[in-house]
Design a protein around this motif. Sequence first.
Motif, PDB file in Angstrom:
ATOM      1  N   GLU A   1     102.241 -20.467   4.584  1.00 44.53           N
ATOM      2  CA  GLU A   1     103.123 -21.503   4.189  1.00 44.53           C
ATOM      3  C   GLU A   1     104.466 -21.635   4.927  1.00 44.53           C
ATOM      4  OE1 GLU A   1     103.580 -24.817   2.116  1.00 44.53           O
ATOM      5  OE2 GLU A   1     101.925 -23.829   1.926  1.00 44.53           O
ATOM      6  N   THR A   2     105.008 -20.565   5.285  1.00 41.92           N
ATOM      7  CA  THR A   2     106.317 -20.669   5.752  1.00 41.92           C
ATOM      8  C   THR A   2     106.245 -20.940   7.155  1.00 41.92           C
ATOM      9  OG1 THR A   2     107.109 -18.721   4.425  1.00 41.92           O
ATOM     10  CG2 THR A   2     108.256 -19.147   6.498  1.00 41.92           C
ATOM     11  N   LEU A   3     105.137 -20.494   7.806  1.00 47.22           N
ATOM     12  CA  LEU A   3     104.910 -21.002   9.037  1.00 47.22           C
ATOM     13  C   LEU A   3     104.712 -22.457   9.180  1.00 47.22           C
ATOM     14  CD1 LEU A   3     102.543 -17.993  10.338  1.00 47.22           C
ATOM     15  CD2 LEU A   3     104.867 -18.466  11.332  1.00 47.22           C
ATOM     16  N   LYS A   4     104.013 -23.062   8.459  1.00 46.35           N
ATOM     17  CA  LYS A   4     103.836 -24.585   8.214  1.00 46.35           C
ATOM     18  C   LYS A   4     104.910 -25.170   8.012  1.00 46.35           C
ATOM     19  CE  LYS A   4      99.065 -24.341   6.466  1.00 46.35           C
ATOM     20  NZ  LYS A   4      98.229 -24.599   5.279  1.00 46.35           N
ATOM     21  N   ASN A   5     106.043 -24.742   7.264  1.00 44.70           N
ATOM     22  CA  ASN A   5     107.311 -25.212   6.908  1.00 44.70           C
ATOM     23  C   ASN A   5     108.067 -25.116   8.212  1.00 44.70           C
ATOM     24  OD1 ASN A   5     106.551 -25.862   4.370  1.00 44.70           O
ATOM     25  ND2 ASN A   5     107.588 -23.855   3.399  1.00 44.70           N
ATOM     26  N   PHE A   6     108.013 -24.246   8.826  1.00 43.72           N
ATOM     27  CA  PHE A   6     108.689 -23.990  10.085  1.00 43.72           C
ATOM     28  C   PHE A   6     108.337 -25.034  11.244  1.00 43.72           C
ATOM     29  CE2 PHE A   6     109.825 -19.303  10.122  1.00 43.72           C
ATOM     30  CZ  PHE A   6     110.919 -19.390   8.973  1.00 43.72           C
ATOM     31  N   ILE A   7     107.112 -25.314  11.116  1.00 45.87           N
ATOM     32  CA  ILE A   7     106.399 -26.268  12.067  1.00 45.87           C
ATOM     33  C   ILE A   7     106.880 -27.949  11.472  1.00 45.87           C
ATOM     34  CG2 ILE A   7     104.309 -27.484  12.812  1.00 45.87           C
ATOM     35  CD1 ILE A   7     103.179 -24.501  12.908  1.00 45.87           C
ATOM     36  N   GLN A   8     106.851 -28.156  10.301  1.00 43.15           N
ATOM     37  CA  GLN A   8     107.132 -29.346   9.788  1.00 43.15           C
ATOM     38  C   GLN A   8     108.667 -29.485   9.951  1.00 43.15           C
ATOM     39  OE1 GLN A   8     105.935 -29.060   5.696  1.00 43.15           O
ATOM     40  NE2 GLN A   8     103.685 -29.758   6.282  1.00 43.15           N
TER      41      GLN A   8
END
Length: 87
Positions: free
Chosen positions: A73-80
């Motif tokens: 989830e954190t990686l997805k947030n970083f990408i977003q």
Amino acid sequence: MNNSFKISEKITYEYIDENIFILHIENGKYYKLSKSASLIWSEIEKGSSSKDIKINIQPNFDADDEIGKDIDETLKNFIQLGFIEES
């Protein structure tokens, strides 16, 4: 998810004490990473894949199956947010 990541050219970041602060150059916003997000960020800096990030960070937390989901989830947030890109 076993992707590799690179830090976006759209941001700049700095370590201040034990905190990481990110400036998104395009929108002018500053972000302060939490302790756990900072651990993930440090792994991204090293070039770790998402699988390696999970392996390396897991010992910092109580044995919990949720940590893998939290990292994803954190990686997805970083990408977003435009902090990182998949490479």
